[in-house]
Design a protein around this motif. Structure first.
Motif, PDB file in Angstrom:
ATOM      1  N   ASP A   1     -64.356  61.578   8.720  1.00  0.00           N
ATOM      2  CA  ASP A   1     -64.750  60.554   7.631  1.00  0.00           C
ATOM      3  C   ASP A   1     -65.977  61.089   7.077  1.00  0.00           C
ATOM      4  O   ASP A   1     -66.652  62.014   7.636  1.00  0.00           O
ATOM      5  CB  ASP A   1     -64.730  60.140   9.097  1.00  0.00           C
ATOM      6  CG  ASP A   1     -64.417  58.591   9.635  1.00  0.00           C
ATOM      7  OD1 ASP A   1     -62.945  59.117   8.534  1.00  0.00           O
ATOM      8  OD2 ASP A   1     -64.319  57.603  10.347  1.00  0.00           O
TER       9      ASP A   1
ATOM     10  N   VAL B   1     -68.876  60.250   6.159  1.00  0.00           N
ATOM     11  CA  VAL B   1     -70.516  58.905   7.363  1.00  0.00           C
ATOM     12  C   VAL B   1     -71.581  59.046   5.751  1.00  0.00           C
ATOM     13  O   VAL B   1     -72.337  58.028   5.823  1.00  0.00           O
ATOM     14  CB  VAL B   1     -70.518  60.184   8.157  1.00  0.00           C
ATOM     15  CG1 VAL B   1     -69.378  59.736   9.354  1.00  0.00           C
ATOM     16  CG2 VAL B   1     -71.448  61.028   7.962  1.00  0.00           C
TER      17      VAL B   1
ATOM     18  N   VAL C   1     -67.240  63.938   9.085  1.00  0.00           N
ATOM     19  CA  VAL C   1     -67.412  63.834   9.944  1.00  0.00           C
ATOM     20  C   VAL C   1     -66.043  65.140  10.863  1.00  0.00           C
ATOM     21  O   VAL C   1     -64.816  65.206  10.377  1.00  0.00           O
ATOM     22  CB  VAL C   1     -66.532  63.140  11.617  1.00  0.00           C
ATOM     23  CG1 VAL C   1     -66.445  63.594  12.776  1.00  0.00           C
ATOM     24  CG2 VAL C   1     -67.486  62.201  11.099  1.00  0.00           C
TER      25      VAL C   1
ATOM     26  N   PHE D   1     -66.589  56.892  14.864  1.00  0.00           N
ATOM     27  CA  PHE D   1     -66.192  57.410  13.865  1.00  0.00           C
ATOM     28  C   PHE D   1     -64.388  58.951  14.281  1.00  0.00           C
ATOM     29  O   PHE D   1     -64.263  58.497  15.419  1.00  0.00           O
ATOM     30  CB  PHE D   1     -67.259  59.235  13.620  1.00  0.00           C
ATOM     31  CG  PHE D   1     -68.301  58.769  13.876  1.00  0.00           C
ATOM     32  CD1 PHE D   1     -68.748  58.446  12.466  1.00  0.00           C
ATOM     33  CD2 PHE D   1     -69.540  59.146  15.031  1.00  0.00           C
ATOM     34  CE1 PHE D   1     -69.986  58.186  12.699  1.00  0.00           C
ATOM     35  CE2 PHE D   1     -70.762  58.995  14.385  1.00  0.00           C
ATOM     36  CZ  PHE D   1     -70.926  58.379  12.826  1.00  0.00           C
TER      37      PHE D   1
END
Length: 132
Positions: free
Chosen positions: A7, A9, A101, A3
């Motif tokens: 980001d 996810v 993230v 990660f």
């Protein structure tokens, strides 16, 4: 699994219906009538029948678990309930979850969840910590 901060996810919109609420009530044992009876919700001053808070919280975490699959090891999860999700008897309600993230430290990623119903944020400080 790797990660980087920032980001996204996972992202998903879940449609709730009154039937969803009844099914959740049966599974959870929470049969508070504000979750399925308009008259009771109105009597206590609510704008309508509300989705269970724990259902909303569960939906939010399930988006991350589904995206990460078997590698997901959630070590911590917390939220603050800010606004209810009113479930219309005909149109239902959409709950949108965006998981990003927020930080990475000591082999743990903090996943920040933006959980909304329409333009309204329904969970604040919604964060999962996932072991990497």
């Amino acid at each position: 699994m790797t990660f980087a901060v920032g980001d996204v996810v996972a992202e998903r919109t879940v449609h709730l219906t009154r039937e969803s609420l009844v099914r959740y009530a049966g599974a959870s044992g929470d049969f508070n009538p504000i979750h399925y009876r308009d008259d009771v919700a109105a009597q206590v001053g609510l704008p309508g029948v509300l989705a269970h808070g724990m259902l909303t919280m569960g939906i939010a975490s399930s988006v991350v678990v589904a995206a990460l699959g078997d590698v997901a090891r959630i070590v911590d999860y917390g939220v603050r309930f800010t606004k209810p999700v009113v479930v219309d008897p005909v149109a239902g309600a959409d709950v949108t979850v965006v998981a990003t993230v927020g930080a990475i430290a000591d082999d743990v990623a903090r996943i920040d969840l933006k959980v909304t119903h329409g333009e309204t944020t329904v969970l604040a400080k919604a964060q999962l910590r996932v072991a990497l």
